[in-house]
Structure formats: C-alpha cells, structure tokens
Design a protein around this motif. Structure first.
Motif, mmCIF file in Angstrom:
data_model
loop_
_atom_site.group_PDB
_atom_site.id
_atom_site.type_symbol
_atom_site.label_atom_id
_atom_site.label_comp_id
_atom_site.label_asym_id
_atom_site.label_seq_id
_atom_site.Cartn_x
_atom_site.Cartn_y
_atom_site.Cartn_z
ATOM 1 N N ASP A 1 0.839 -1.203 0.000
ATOM 2 C CA ASP A 1 0.000 0.000 0.000
ATOM 3 C C ASP A 1 0.872 1.250 0.000
ATOM 4 N N ARG A 2 1.937 1.219 0.776
ATOM 5 C CA ARG A 2 2.862 2.350 0.832
ATOM 6 C C ARG A 2 3.502 2.558 -0.538
ATOM 7 N N ALA A 3 3.853 1.458 -1.213
ATOM 8 C CA ALA A 3 4.466 1.553 -2.541
ATOM 9 C C ALA A 3 3.492 2.152 -3.554
ATOM 10 N N VAL A 4 2.232 1.756 -3.484
ATOM 11 C CA VAL A 4 1.227 2.313 -4.392
ATOM 12 C C VAL A 4 1.098 3.813 -4.168
ATOM 13 N N LEU A 5 0.994 4.234 -2.918
ATOM 14 C CA LEU A 5 0.866 5.669 -2.632
ATOM 15 C C LEU A 5 2.114 6.437 -3.058
ATOM 16 N N LEU A 6 3.280 5.863 -2.835
ATOM 17 C CA LEU A 6 4.520 6.525 -3.241
ATOM 18 C C LEU A 6 4.540 6.747 -4.746
ATOM 19 N N LEU A 7 4.266 5.702 -5.490
ATOM 20 C CA LEU A 7 4.355 5.822 -6.942
ATOM 21 C C LEU A 7 3.265 6.716 -7.514
ATOM 22 N N ARG A 8 2.052 6.601 -7.010
ATOM 23 C CA ARG A 8 0.931 7.385 -7.559
ATOM 24 C C ARG A 8 0.995 8.853 -7.159
ATOM 25 N N TYR A 9 1.291 9.153 -5.906
ATOM 26 C CA TYR A 9 1.152 10.525 -5.431
ATOM 27 C C TYR A 9 2.472 11.227 -5.162
ATOM 28 N N ASP B 1 4.095 10.791 -8.761
ATOM 29 C CA ASP B 1 3.114 11.245 -9.744
ATOM 30 C C ASP B 1 3.094 10.350 -10.980
ATOM 31 N N ARG B 2 3.106 9.051 -10.748
ATOM 32 C CA ARG B 2 3.049 8.079 -11.841
ATOM 33 C C ARG B 2 1.590 7.800 -12.199
ATOM 34 N N SER B 3 1.373 7.384 -13.414
ATOM 35 C CA SER B 3 0.019 7.022 -13.833
ATOM 36 C C SER B 3 -0.351 5.674 -13.223
ATOM 37 N N ILE B 4 -1.626 5.358 -13.305
ATOM 38 C CA ILE B 4 -2.096 4.057 -12.797
ATOM 39 C C ILE B 4 -1.416 2.930 -13.567
ATOM 40 N N GLU B 5 -1.293 3.099 -14.871
ATOM 41 C CA GLU B 5 -0.687 2.056 -15.709
ATOM 42 C C GLU B 5 0.793 1.864 -15.377
ATOM 43 N N GLU B 6 1.513 2.975 -15.180
ATOM 44 C CA GLU B 6 2.934 2.871 -14.817
ATOM 45 C C GLU B 6 3.092 2.185 -13.467
ATOM 46 N N THR B 7 2.259 2.571 -12.520
ATOM 47 C CA THR B 7 2.314 1.970 -11.189
ATOM 48 C C THR B 7 2.021 0.479 -11.267
ATOM 49 N N ALA B 8 1.004 0.126 -12.040
ATOM 50 C CA ALA B 8 0.641 -1.286 -12.198
ATOM 51 C C ALA B 8 1.793 -2.075 -12.806
ATOM 52 N N GLN B 9 2.421 -1.508 -13.805
ATOM 53 C CA GLN B 9 3.537 -2.190 -14.446
ATOM 54 C C GLN B 9 4.716 -2.359 -13.483
ATOM 55 N N MET B 10 5.023 -1.317 -12.726
ATOM 56 C CA MET B 10 6.159 -1.376 -11.808
ATOM 57 C C MET B 10 5.938 -2.381 -10.685
ATOM 58 N N LEU B 11 4.688 -2.502 -10.233
ATOM 59 C CA LEU B 11 4.390 -3.403 -9.122
ATOM 60 C C LEU B 11 3.874 -4.763 -9.582
ATOM 61 N N LYS B 12 3.778 -4.938 -10.912
ATOM 62 C CA LYS B 12 3.252 -6.181 -11.487
ATOM 63 C C LYS B 12 1.840 -6.465 -10.969
ATOM 64 N N SER C 1 -2.560 -5.409 -11.718
ATOM 65 C CA SER C 1 -3.490 -4.892 -12.719
ATOM 66 C C SER C 1 -3.823 -3.443 -12.379
ATOM 67 N N SER C 2 -4.323 -2.720 -13.371
ATOM 68 C CA SER C 2 -4.704 -1.325 -13.148
ATOM 69 C C SER C 2 -5.808 -1.215 -12.102
ATOM 70 N N SER C 3 -6.755 -2.140 -12.136
ATOM 71 C CA SER C 3 -7.845 -2.094 -11.157
ATOM 72 C C SER C 3 -7.333 -2.383 -9.747
ATOM 73 N N ALA C 4 -6.320 -3.239 -9.628
ATOM 74 C CA ALA C 4 -5.734 -3.507 -8.305
ATOM 75 C C ALA C 4 -5.045 -2.257 -7.768
ATOM 76 N N SER D 1 -7.889 0.144 -6.599
ATOM 77 C CA SER D 1 -8.539 -0.263 -5.350
ATOM 78 C C SER D 1 -7.573 -0.198 -4.172
ATOM 79 N N GLN D 2 -6.318 -0.618 -4.383
ATOM 80 C CA GLN D 2 -5.343 -0.544 -3.298
ATOM 81 C C GLN D 2 -5.041 0.895 -2.930
ATOM 82 N N GLY D 3 -4.950 1.758 -3.933
ATOM 83 C CA GLY D 3 -4.705 3.172 -3.668
ATOM 84 C C GLY D 3 -5.839 3.809 -2.885
ATOM 85 N N THR D 4 -7.068 3.482 -3.257
ATOM 86 C CA THR D 4 -8.234 4.033 -2.557
ATOM 87 C C THR D 4 -8.271 3.548 -1.112
#
Length: 168
Positions: free
Chosen positions: A115-123, A126-137, A139-142, A145-148
C-alpha cells in the motif's frame, strides 16, 4: 582506467541518488538506515545490469522500479516483526511543515509495504495508474482499489489531527 560504461553509471548515480533516497525514505516509513540500504541495494542491482539499463527507455524509471521491488522483497524476507517504539529523526527537520511531514510518515509507516508503494508511486512520484501497475506487477484495477483503500486508511489514521498541523 575506467570504461565509458562505468563513467555513464557514475554520472547516473550522481544525478539520481538523491531522488532514489527520497523515494526509499517514504517506502521505509522514515527509517533512514533502511532507506540507505534500499538505495545501496538498488544501485548495486542497476550496476550489475547496466548494459540492459542503458538500453531501456528510461534508466531512472528502471531504477525506480528496482527500488520499489527491492523494498517489497525486503519486507517479505524480514523474519522479525520488531518495530521501534520511538521513531526519532536522525536530525532536526527544517521548515515549517516538519510536524506535518513526520505525522504523514508515521501514518504511512502503519500501512502494509505494498500500500505504501502504491501511494509513493501514484502521489509522490506522480506516476500514472498504468505505470504503477507495471512497476508493481499488478493490474490497473488492483492499483486503483489498493490506492483508494490506502488513502482511506491514512485518512482514518490521521483523523482531525492533520488540520492542526497545516499552516493557515
């Protein structure tokens, strides 16, 4: 005598080490020693694969991905649940928002590593959802939902105390 590739690597380290450390500091929830270890491990992995890294579109993005994955792997490998009770910074934080920064880092430290990694990359990055998904392996929906969920958890942890720390 150093080769041209070694010179390129050293230039890359000089340019990106501080940014990697800032990201590692957030991933490590304010633990400066762990952040330093994460950066060192990341840079050593990048060095080993430097020929491949220089062929990538963005060596900085490659290093950031390695940093995040190293952080998650390290958290999985830790066999102890030991956590320090008092989280004191190594040095006094400068600026008027030091209390706010420490409060946010404390809240982030209570989140699971992914969860910390998702928040770091997204906010933070400032990475896109797709970039974050790719970096963390993931899906975009994951990532969404994890970011929320992670943002809601941080808000719940902070409650009304955050408004007291923000200068008006």
């Amino acid at each position: 005598m150093k080769s041209a590739q070694e010179d390129q690597y050293l230039e890359f380290v000089a340019a990106r080490a501080k940014a990697l450390y800032r990201s590692a500091y957030v991933l490590a929830a304010g633990d400066t020693h762990l952040a330093e270890d994460l950066v060192q491990e990341t840079l050593s992995r990048v060095y080993v694969h430097w020929k491949r890294v220089t062929g990538a579109d963005s060596p900085a993005a490659y290093a950031q991905t390695v940093l995040v994955r190293t952080s998650l792997t390290l958290r999985r490998r830790r066999s102890t649940g030991e956590r320090p009770i008092g989280n004191l910074p190594d040095s006094a934080a400068a600026g008027p928002d030091a209390a706010l920064r420490l409060t946010l880092l404390d809240a982030l430290g209570q989140l699971p590593p992914r969860d910390r990694a998702v928040l770091l990359l997204r906010y933070w990055e400032d990475r896109s959802i797709e970039e974050t998904a790719q970096m963390l392996k993931l899906s975009s929906s994951a990532v969404r939902s994890q970011g929320t969920r992670a943002l809601n958890r941080v808000r719940a942890l902070l409650g009304d105390s955050l408004s007291d720390l923000v200068p008006h």
